[in-house]
Structure formats: C-alpha cells, structure tokens
Design a protein around this motif. Structure first.
Motif, PDB file in Angstrom:
ATOM      1  N   LEU A 284      13.280  27.546 -22.601  1.00  0.00           N
ATOM      2  CA  LEU A 284      12.079  27.702 -23.137  1.00  0.00           C
ATOM      3  C   LEU A 284      11.298  26.151 -23.438  1.00  0.00           C
ATOM      4  N   ALA A 285      12.390  25.250 -23.709  1.00  0.00           N
ATOM      5  CA  ALA A 285      11.941  23.945 -24.166  1.00  0.00           C
ATOM      6  C   ALA A 285      11.499  23.204 -22.745  1.00  0.00           C
ATOM      7  N   ALA A 286      11.997  23.252 -21.608  1.00  0.00           N
ATOM      8  CA  ALA A 286      11.728  22.629 -20.229  1.00  0.00           C
ATOM      9  C   ALA A 286      10.376  23.346 -19.894  1.00  0.00           C
ATOM     10  N   TYR A 287      10.233  24.511 -20.122  1.00  0.00           N
ATOM     11  CA  TYR A 287       8.913  25.591 -19.779  1.00  0.00           C
ATOM     12  C   TYR A 287       7.904  24.756 -20.614  1.00  0.00           C
ATOM     13  N   LYS A 288       8.062  24.673 -21.900  1.00  0.00           N
ATOM     14  CA  LYS A 288       6.921  24.117 -22.812  1.00  0.00           C
ATOM     15  C   LYS A 288       6.491  22.471 -22.276  1.00  0.00           C
ATOM     16  N   PHE A 289       7.784  21.885 -21.858  1.00  0.00           N
ATOM     17  CA  PHE A 289       7.377  20.443 -21.944  1.00  0.00           C
ATOM     18  C   PHE A 289       6.782  20.180 -20.322  1.00  0.00           C
ATOM     19  N   GLY A 290       6.912  21.007 -19.424  1.00  0.00           N
ATOM     20  CA  GLY A 290       6.375  20.850 -18.058  1.00  0.00           C
ATOM     21  C   GLY A 290       5.017  21.438 -18.261  1.00  0.00           C
ATOM     22  N   ILE A 291       4.376  22.269 -19.213  1.00  0.00           N
ATOM     23  CA  ILE A 291       3.215  22.643 -19.324  1.00  0.00           C
ATOM     24  C   ILE A 291       2.439  21.709 -20.094  1.00  0.00           C
ATOM     25  N   ILE A 292       3.011  21.075 -21.182  1.00  0.00           N
ATOM     26  CA  ILE A 292       2.442  19.945 -21.873  1.00  0.00           C
ATOM     27  C   ILE A 292       2.142  18.904 -21.220  1.00  0.00           C
ATOM     28  N   THR A 293       3.140  18.390 -20.152  1.00  0.00           N
ATOM     29  CA  THR A 293       2.862  17.069 -19.274  1.00  0.00           C
ATOM     30  C   THR A 293       1.542  17.596 -18.634  1.00  0.00           C
ATOM     31  N   GLY A 294       1.509  18.795 -17.986  1.00  0.00           N
ATOM     32  CA  GLY A 294       0.372  19.150 -17.008  1.00  0.00           C
ATOM     33  C   GLY A 294      -1.025  19.246 -17.852  1.00  0.00           C
ATOM     34  N   PHE A 295      -0.996  19.589 -18.972  1.00  0.00           N
ATOM     35  CA  PHE A 295      -2.258  19.616 -19.742  1.00  0.00           C
ATOM     36  C   PHE A 295      -2.461  18.067 -20.245  1.00  0.00           C
ATOM     37  N   ASN A 296      -1.617  17.446 -20.669  1.00  0.00           N
ATOM     38  CA  ASN A 296      -1.780  15.972 -21.100  1.00  0.00           C
ATOM     39  C   ASN A 296      -2.402  15.218 -19.918  1.00  0.00           C
ATOM     40  N   LEU A 297      -1.600  15.397 -18.977  1.00  0.00           N
ATOM     41  CA  LEU A 297      -1.926  14.818 -17.505  1.00  0.00           C
ATOM     42  C   LEU A 297      -3.786  15.084 -17.326  1.00  0.00           C
ATOM     43  N   PRO A 308      -1.589   6.490 -19.852  1.00  0.00           N
ATOM     44  CA  PRO A 308      -0.861   6.565 -18.332  1.00  0.00           C
ATOM     45  C   PRO A 308       0.365   7.011 -18.183  1.00  0.00           C
ATOM     46  N   HIS A 309       1.113   7.042 -19.533  1.00  0.00           N
ATOM     47  CA  HIS A 309       2.394   7.349 -19.482  1.00  0.00           C
ATOM     48  C   HIS A 309       2.731   8.739 -18.986  1.00  0.00           C
ATOM     49  N   TRP A 310       1.709   9.624 -18.921  1.00  0.00           N
ATOM     50  CA  TRP A 310       1.714  11.012 -18.442  1.00  0.00           C
ATOM     51  C   TRP A 310       1.915  11.188 -16.723  1.00  0.00           C
ATOM     52  N   GLU A 311       1.492  10.016 -16.118  1.00  0.00           N
ATOM     53  CA  GLU A 311       1.331   9.988 -14.795  1.00  0.00           C
ATOM     54  C   GLU A 311       2.833   9.656 -14.276  1.00  0.00           C
ATOM     55  N   GLU A 312       3.551   8.809 -15.427  1.00  0.00           N
ATOM     56  CA  GLU A 312       5.001   8.649 -14.824  1.00  0.00           C
ATOM     57  C   GLU A 312       5.858   9.858 -15.122  1.00  0.00           C
ATOM     58  N   ILE A 313       5.702  10.559 -15.853  1.00  0.00           N
ATOM     59  CA  ILE A 313       6.162  11.859 -16.306  1.00  0.00           C
ATOM     60  C   ILE A 313       5.765  13.077 -15.173  1.00  0.00           C
ATOM     61  N   ALA A 314       4.836  13.063 -14.625  1.00  0.00           N
ATOM     62  CA  ALA A 314       4.320  14.029 -13.988  1.00  0.00           C
ATOM     63  C   ALA A 314       5.288  14.793 -12.718  1.00  0.00           C
ATOM     64  N   PRO A 315       6.106  13.697 -12.237  1.00  0.00           N
ATOM     65  CA  PRO A 315       7.102  14.305 -11.194  1.00  0.00           C
ATOM     66  C   PRO A 315       8.210  15.347 -11.828  1.00  0.00           C
ATOM     67  N   SER A 316       8.374  15.372 -13.198  1.00  0.00           N
ATOM     68  CA  SER A 316       9.167  16.115 -13.731  1.00  0.00           C
ATOM     69  C   SER A 316       8.694  17.630 -14.154  1.00  0.00           C
ATOM     70  N   MET A 317       7.257  17.684 -13.925  1.00  0.00           N
ATOM     71  CA  MET A 317       6.995  19.149 -14.164  1.00  0.00           C
ATOM     72  C   MET A 317       7.631  20.224 -13.408  1.00  0.00           C
ATOM     73  N   GLN A 318       7.855  19.615 -11.908  1.00  0.00           N
ATOM     74  CA  GLN A 318       8.521  20.858 -11.081  1.00  0.00           C
ATOM     75  C   GLN A 318      10.031  21.097 -11.667  1.00  0.00           C
ATOM     76  N   SER A 319      10.682  19.945 -11.691  1.00  0.00           N
ATOM     77  CA  SER A 319      11.986  19.862 -12.114  1.00  0.00           C
ATOM     78  C   SER A 319      12.106  20.434 -13.453  1.00  0.00           C
ATOM     79  N   ASN A 320      11.034  20.373 -14.494  1.00  0.00           N
ATOM     80  CA  ASN A 320      11.440  21.046 -15.696  1.00  0.00           C
ATOM     81  C   ASN A 320      11.460  22.678 -15.625  1.00  0.00           C
TER      82      ASN A 320
END
Length: 330
Positions: A284-297, A308-320
């Motif tokens: 659930l935590a990884a699911y939530k954070f992947g979606i949060i990243t996409g929304f903030n991006l 712009p920090h969310w641009e750095e995190i974006a590659p982890s959406m899929q791995s989350n």
C-alpha cells in the motif's frame, strides 16, 4: 499572514500566556515546508531570558477539517504525554479567533534538525543505525498509545477507503504509462485486506524528514502530525520500510540509513512480538507513493506547484508499482 502583522499579534499573546506584560517578540520567521503556515519566533522576557517557539496555523479560507484541523494534531501530540515517545509538547492551543483569527498551537522550538539534505553526513554509519533504532522504538511507543486518549480523532474509515481514496489522484497523474500496473495492484490490495491488523494511533508520514535529532544523534521529537489518525498502525511501519528498501526505487536516493529489514526487526523487538504481516502495508505504501509522485509531477509540469524534485523521483513510479506487486505475490 505577513510577518509584521503576525509579530504584532504575538506580542499580546505572549504577554498573556507568560504572565509578563513587558515581554517582547523577536525573530519571527516562516517555518519549513510548502504550506507556509508554520512559524518560529522568540519571546524575550522582562528578565532578559529568551525562549524559542514554534507556531502552527491552518491555511486561511479553508474548511477546518482533515489536515487543516489543528486539533487533530494537538490530540495526537498530547496523547504522547507519559509514553516515553520523544515529542515537542503542546504549550498552548485553541480554536478561539482572538489571537490570530484562526485556530493555533504553540510548541517549544527544539535545538535539532531532521535527517534530510546534508544533515546525515554529520554522522557515522554506526550513529545512523542507533538513530534509526531510536526511531523504531518511538514508533512502537506511538502504536501503544491507549485508544481512550484519541477520541477526537474518530474511528477507522476502513481498508477499502485507504485503497480507493487514491483513485482521483491516479486519474490526474502525469506519465500514466509508468503507473500501468495500478489496476492490478489495486485489485490485489482489495482482495487481500488484512482484517486482523492492530488498530490504534498512527502518524501518517513516519519517515526521516519528520524526525528531529540533536547534533549528538539523540531523537528529540517525532514531528509533523498533519496526517495522523486512528487506523492500522502497520501503515506507519510499511511506509518507513519502503523508504528504506532500495528494491522499491529506480532513482538514486543516496540514503545511508539502515535497510528496511533492520528497521522492521527493531520495531518488532520494541513491540515485544509480531502482531501482523507488513507485506500488504508495504504494498500500500509503495502504491500510494507512486500515485502521489505522478500527481505532484502533474502539478509541477502544469505550473501549479513548482517543485522539480518530482522529476528526479518520476522514474520510481513504475518500480513502486512493481515492488507493490511483489509484496502482494502478484
């Protein structure tokens, strides 16, 4: 609120609360974070003694519920009294508009910092392990807070809500192809709900940037209780463990904190047993954070919230999402 207006409001407030008609207010500053509704200030007593404080106000013009309901945070922090969990006590709190036109709470400003930016570089690996162990002991203490102290926080809204509440953010996320596994992960989360997990006080965002440490590495306080509530306490454990498991991330996070397995072991040791399986909560935590990243991006790219920090995190959406799927055996 502008700082000069806030300072003018703080003077009579401080004089009343400290019983000192000659007290002055100095060094009014905005606090950290994006919200901009926290402040630091100093009170100088007639004797010359200086005291440092932290003030929190809700955003103006919003409904005072959820994260904007400061009394939820006050309830959680006051529930920690006598538990041994390090925290900054609530000195003054109220909903009366007399002082600031809004509800408020005030805590002492503690002389430490959180484990973000370059702060961890000040410590050895051995020190960071001990600091992490302190954090997990504190987390266990939070989860043992008696339910009778938490009445204002209400009851648990249900596991289904914890999963489906993220649907509206997923629908607006940038890079939707990186969240292609979302439907499958959501299906498995709903199918495998752990109905026997312990229910109690949870922090809601228990991770290193919400823990205040002294320059010597002593845990001074668990801070930032905006997302607290009553629900499955293992949500907190799953959350902090995901942030400390390299397998969940595709981008370089540069963390020197102990691995999730060690954190989990320290937590169970402090709890005196293993009252549940955290794999669902990690998912659930990884699911939530992947979606949060996409929304903030999305907010960043549309110019609604420059970060712009969310641009750095974006590659982890899929791995989350891949990590969540592995936790669910899918």
């Amino acid at each position: 609120m502008e700082l000069d207006e806030l300072q003018a409001r703080l003077v009579p407030f401080v004089r009343e609360k400290l019983g000192d008609p000659g007290a002055r207010v100095e060094n009014v500053q905005r606090g950290p974070g994006h919200a901009g509704f926290s402040y630091f200030f100093d009170a100088v007593l007639s004797s010359g003694e200086r005291r440092e404080y932290f003030l929190r106000l809700p955003p103006p013009g919003v409904k005072l519920e959820g994260t904007a309901d400061l009394m939820r945070q006050v309830t959680a922090v006051r529930a920690l009294e006598g538990t041994g969990v390090p925290h900054a006590p609530i000195l003054w709190a109220g909903t009366e508009p007399d002082w600031f036109g809004l509800p408020y709470f005030v805590q002492p400003r503690l002389p430490g910092d959180t484990l973000k930016d370059d702060y961890p570089e000040r410590f050895s690996d051995a020190q960071l392990r001990e600091m992490a162990r302190q954090a997990m002991t504190a987390l266990a203490g939070i989860h043992r807070v008696p339910r009778e102290r938490l009445g204002y926080l209400g009851e648990f809204w249900g596991y289904e809500f914890d999963v489906t509440r993220w649907d509206r953010f997923y629908e607006r996320a940038a890079e939707p192809e990186l969240l292609a596994l979302q439907p499958r992960v959501k299906e498995l989360l709903l199918r495998n709900i752990p109905h026997d997990a312990p229910i109690g006080l949870y922090h809601g965002d228990f991770q290193w940037s919400n823990l205040l440490y002294s320059p010597e590495g002593e845990l001074l306080a668990v801070i930032d209780w905006e997302l607290c509530g009553v629900g499955p306490t293992l949500n907190d454990l799953g959350w902090v463990c995901v942030f400390s498991d390299p397998a969940a991330w595709a981008h370089d996070r540069g963390s020197r904190m102990p691995h999730a397995d060690e954190l989990e072991a320290w937590y169970w040791e402090a709890m005196g047993g293993r009252p549940g399986d955290i794999r669902w909560f990690k998912a659930l935590a990884a699911y939530k954070f992947g979606i949060i990243t996409g929304f903030n991006l999305m907010l960043h790219r549309r110019g609604k919230r420059h970060d712009p920090h969310w641009e750095e995190i974006a590659p982890s959406m899929q791995s989350n999402m891949e990590y969540a799927l592995r936790m669910l055996g899918g």
